[in-house]
Design a protein around this motif. Structure first.
Motif, short mmCIF file in Angstrom:
data_model
loop_
_atom_site.label_atom_id
_atom_site.label_comp_id
_atom_site.label_asym_id
_atom_site.label_seq_id
_atom_site.Cartn_x
_atom_site.Cartn_y
_atom_site.Cartn_z
N VAL A 43 0.85 -1.67 5.45
CA VAL A 43 0.15 -2.85 5.21
C VAL A 43 0.48 -3.26 3.64
N CYS B 91 0.89 -1.03 0.08
CA CYS B 91 -0.13 -0.06 0.06
C CYS B 91 0.76 1.40 0.05
N CYS C 149 -4.68 3.10 -1.38
CA CYS C 149 -5.11 2.73 -0.25
C CYS C 149 -5.98 1.23 -0.29
N LEU C 150 -5.62 0.06 0.66
CA LEU C 150 -6.17 -1.17 0.39
C LEU C 150 -7.28 -1.07 1.25
N GLY C 151 -7.73 -0.10 2.15
CA GLY C 151 -8.89 -0.15 2.89
C GLY C 151 -8.81 -0.80 4.17
N CYS C 152 -7.39 -0.89 4.70
CA CYS C 152 -7.11 -1.62 6.10
C CYS C 152 -6.27 -0.48 6.82
N CYS C 153 -6.52 0.86 6.87
CA CYS C 153 -5.36 1.81 7.24
C CYS C 153 -5.06 1.66 8.69
N GLY D 182 -1.14 4.12 0.12
CA GLY D 182 -2.05 5.16 0.52
C GLY D 182 -1.32 6.16 1.69
N THR D 183 -2.08 7.02 2.22
CA THR D 183 -1.35 8.04 3.15
C THR D 183 -1.07 7.59 4.43
N ALA D 184 -1.78 6.65 4.89
CA ALA D 184 -1.61 6.17 6.26
C ALA D 184 -0.43 5.30 6.25
N CYS D 185 -0.33 4.50 5.19
CA CYS D 185 1.00 3.72 5.00
C CYS D 185 2.07 4.49 5.02
S1 FES Z 1 -3.40 3.67 3.35
FE1 FES Z 1 -2.57 1.75 3.59
S2 FES Z 1 -4.55 0.58 3.79
FE2 FES Z 1 -5.34 2.68 3.62
#
Ligand code: FES
Length: 182
Positions: free
Chosen positions: A145, A95, A136-140, A97-100
């Motif tokens: 992840v 992932c 984002c894989l939907g499990c932030c 995405g921002t959180a990752c």
């Molecule tokens: S940002 Fe990685 S799972 Fe949402």
């Protein structure tokens, strides 16, 4: 695959798709026959059959749906969900995405590339793993992840990511040994 130039020539000179079973694509196309706007659904089903979009498949789809090959190619390259190279037995999606990202996805990427001895987007020489990235894989809550064959692993550290890969390799090796004739 980044350019649509000389598509037909590249397909005709490529031997990559020679051994694929085109009857499975034919079945999909029969189901979508005369359904306008079905191109993306057909491309998705094609990828789920072969694991990627073979160049020859794009020509077959264009012919059967009566759409210009360049248009099929343009649609396929527009969406990041589509791949144009065969994938390994296990597909790793890391992932981005921002959180990752803020939780260290880059360090995980470095560890995975080192462990697998490949770059992102590549497949290991033994065909076991393909490493790719995803939004984002939907499990932030698990960030950072990765997803392997649909299963999420996190929160990861570089060591944990390496351990997951090693565990899958061990399982594969054990299965190979069990499958050998006594
Ligand atoms: S940002 Fe990685 S799972 Fe949402």
């Amino acid at each position: 695959m980044t350019c649509g130039c000389n598509l037909k020539e590249r397909w005709e000179t490529s031997r990559d798709d020679d051994n694929l079973d085109w009857n499975r694509l034919k079945t999909v196309l029969e189901r979508y026959h005369n359904q306008p706007g079905s191109l993306i659904a057909v491309l998705q089903e094609t990828q789920s059959i072969y694991g990627y979009l073979p160049l020859k498949a794009l020509f077959i789809i264009a012919r059967e749906l009566k759409i210009k090959p360049s248009k099929v190619y343009g649609a396929a390259t527009f969406y990041t969900q589509f791949r144009f190279k065969p994938v390994g037995k296990h597909l790793i999606l890391l992932c981005q995405g921002t959180a990752c990202h803020v939780n260290g996805a880059d360090r995980i990427a470095t560890a995975l590339c080192e462990e697998l001895k490949i770059e992102i987007g590549d497949t290991t020489a033994d065909g076991m793993f393909t490493l790719d990235t995803a939004a984002c894989l939907g499990c932030c809550s698990l960030a950072p992840v990765m997803m392997i064959d649909g299963q999420a692993y996190g929160p990861l550290t570089p060591d944990k990511a390496r351990a997951v890969i090693k565990a899958i390799y061990s399982t594969e090796l054990a299965a190979g040994r069990d499958g050998e004739p006594a």
